[in-house]
Design a protein around this motif. Sequence first.
Motif, short mmCIF file in Angstrom:
data_model
loop_
_atom_site.label_atom_id
_atom_site.label_comp_id
_atom_site.label_asym_id
_atom_site.label_seq_id
_atom_site.Cartn_x
_atom_site.Cartn_y
_atom_site.Cartn_z
N HIS A 162 0.84 -1.21 0.00
CA HIS A 162 0.00 0.00 0.00
C HIS A 162 0.87 1.25 0.00
O HIS A 162 1.59 1.53 0.96
N HIS A 201 0.91 5.49 -1.97
CA HIS A 201 0.18 6.49 -2.76
C HIS A 201 1.08 6.96 -3.90
O HIS A 201 0.98 8.10 -4.34
N ARG A 235 -9.19 2.08 -5.53
CA ARG A 235 -9.55 2.65 -4.22
C ARG A 235 -11.01 3.10 -4.28
O ARG A 235 -11.40 3.82 -5.20
N MET A 258 -9.24 -0.76 5.58
CA MET A 258 -8.35 -0.04 6.50
C MET A 258 -9.29 0.66 7.47
O MET A 258 -9.94 1.66 7.13
N TRP A 263 -0.19 0.88 10.25
CA TRP A 263 -0.72 1.96 9.41
C TRP A 263 -0.57 3.33 10.08
O TRP A 263 -1.03 3.52 11.21
N ASP A 298 2.96 3.11 2.83
CA ASP A 298 2.06 4.26 2.74
C ASP A 298 2.77 5.48 2.14
O ASP A 298 2.29 6.61 2.29
ZN ZN Z 1 -2.59 5.23 2.60
#
Ligand code: ZN
Length: 413
Positions: free
Chosen positions: A27, A29, A172, A261, A328, A358
């Motif tokens: 995961h 971005h 997403r 999440m 996370w 992330d």
């Molecule tokens: Zn994220």
Amino acid sequence: MKSGIPLKSVRTAVNKALARMPVVDIHTHLFDPAMGNLLLWGIDELITYHYLVAEVFRARPDMEYKSFFNLSKPRQADLVWDELFVRRSPVSEACRGVLTVLQALGLNSNAKSLAGLRRYFSGQTAQGYVDKVFKLAGVSRVYMTNDPLDPAERKVWERGFERDPRFRGVLRLDGVLMAWPQGCERLQAMGYGVDSSLSGQTMAEIRRFLREWCRRLEAGYMAVSLPPSFRYPDVTSSLTSLLIKAVLPVAKELDLPVAMMIGVKKLVNPVLGLAGDSVGKADIENLERLANDFRGNRFLVTCLARENMHELCVAARKFKNITPFGCWWFLNTPSLIREITAMRLELLGLSFIPQHSDARVLDQLIYKWNHSRAVIGGVLADKYEDLVRTGRRVTEADITRDLKLLFDGGRLR
Ligand code: ZN
Ligand code: RAT
């Protein structure tokens, strides 16, 4: 038969094996470099990461939010650098991350201004820098966060581009699922025959959207971030209805996992934008009921509240279709990674995905994985030492095999 590693050498062997192990980052971005400006990289992006933006207001409580956000990105970066790196020691995890990146690139983190660092980055190309960062981070593949409801991103997908196989697609779903019917208009504009009612026709059209976009993105999974209030079953919730009537059937049909999440409270401080979200404790019983009723679906699950992480491990012991993943956001700090990883190994053996980065800025892959590797390696070494103390032989091949189970993304297939 190969002899086992002696107790005193176990830690070094684990750390060496982990340093060599290419990881799959499930995961991020980040975006394929062929997607142009969507991929963020370089010193100004690094220094204006929203984790650091939140921290600059801790250092300067007198500063108006507006006066910061009205600055250009380079001026924001100058201010963050001055406040968090020059005027005080950068001890927070997000600050230390920048130092780790600069060190890995051979750059000076003691500089009083960003000028020299900017010169270095202006000499890089996106493509060349992706290669460099992947190598320094020891990452073989990353999963993106793709949102076709975002007009800028959708344009790039519709135009088409040659994919870099290191950047995998992920559909997403927040834009469609959260705050329905807000996503409705956008879906209509894309040619889907939906209305706000969530009728059978609307659900069928949302399923068509999911199918078409999973195919276009060649998505490895679908993902949604959920509030702590998420409930299942709940006939009154559009989010839950969309999940069970559209997302889960399509995920099953396409044999894709769904990442949930859980635990984000969006925009508790709206003026902070991306930095304005907070954490809340969820009720994991809802996840257990969902996993029980949808046994043909695979769920990748992470929680934002530390308090939920133990229950999530127990839920995963009960339901083989749940795979816990990552530490996370506010849990991505060394002390919490240590605790969470030890607990997962003790309760789940090797059947989880220890970490994701992330990363929003390419360069962050370097620090997020460097820091996580150090902590996870330490915890794993403790566990192998415990095995050796019982008389169980541990070889380098054993360690490499186990690390592959944890880090090669196999649980997504
Ligand atoms: Zn994220
Ligand atoms: O960690 C982050 O950068 C958060 O802002 C979120 O992106 C979160 O990880 C998410 O995917 O929703």
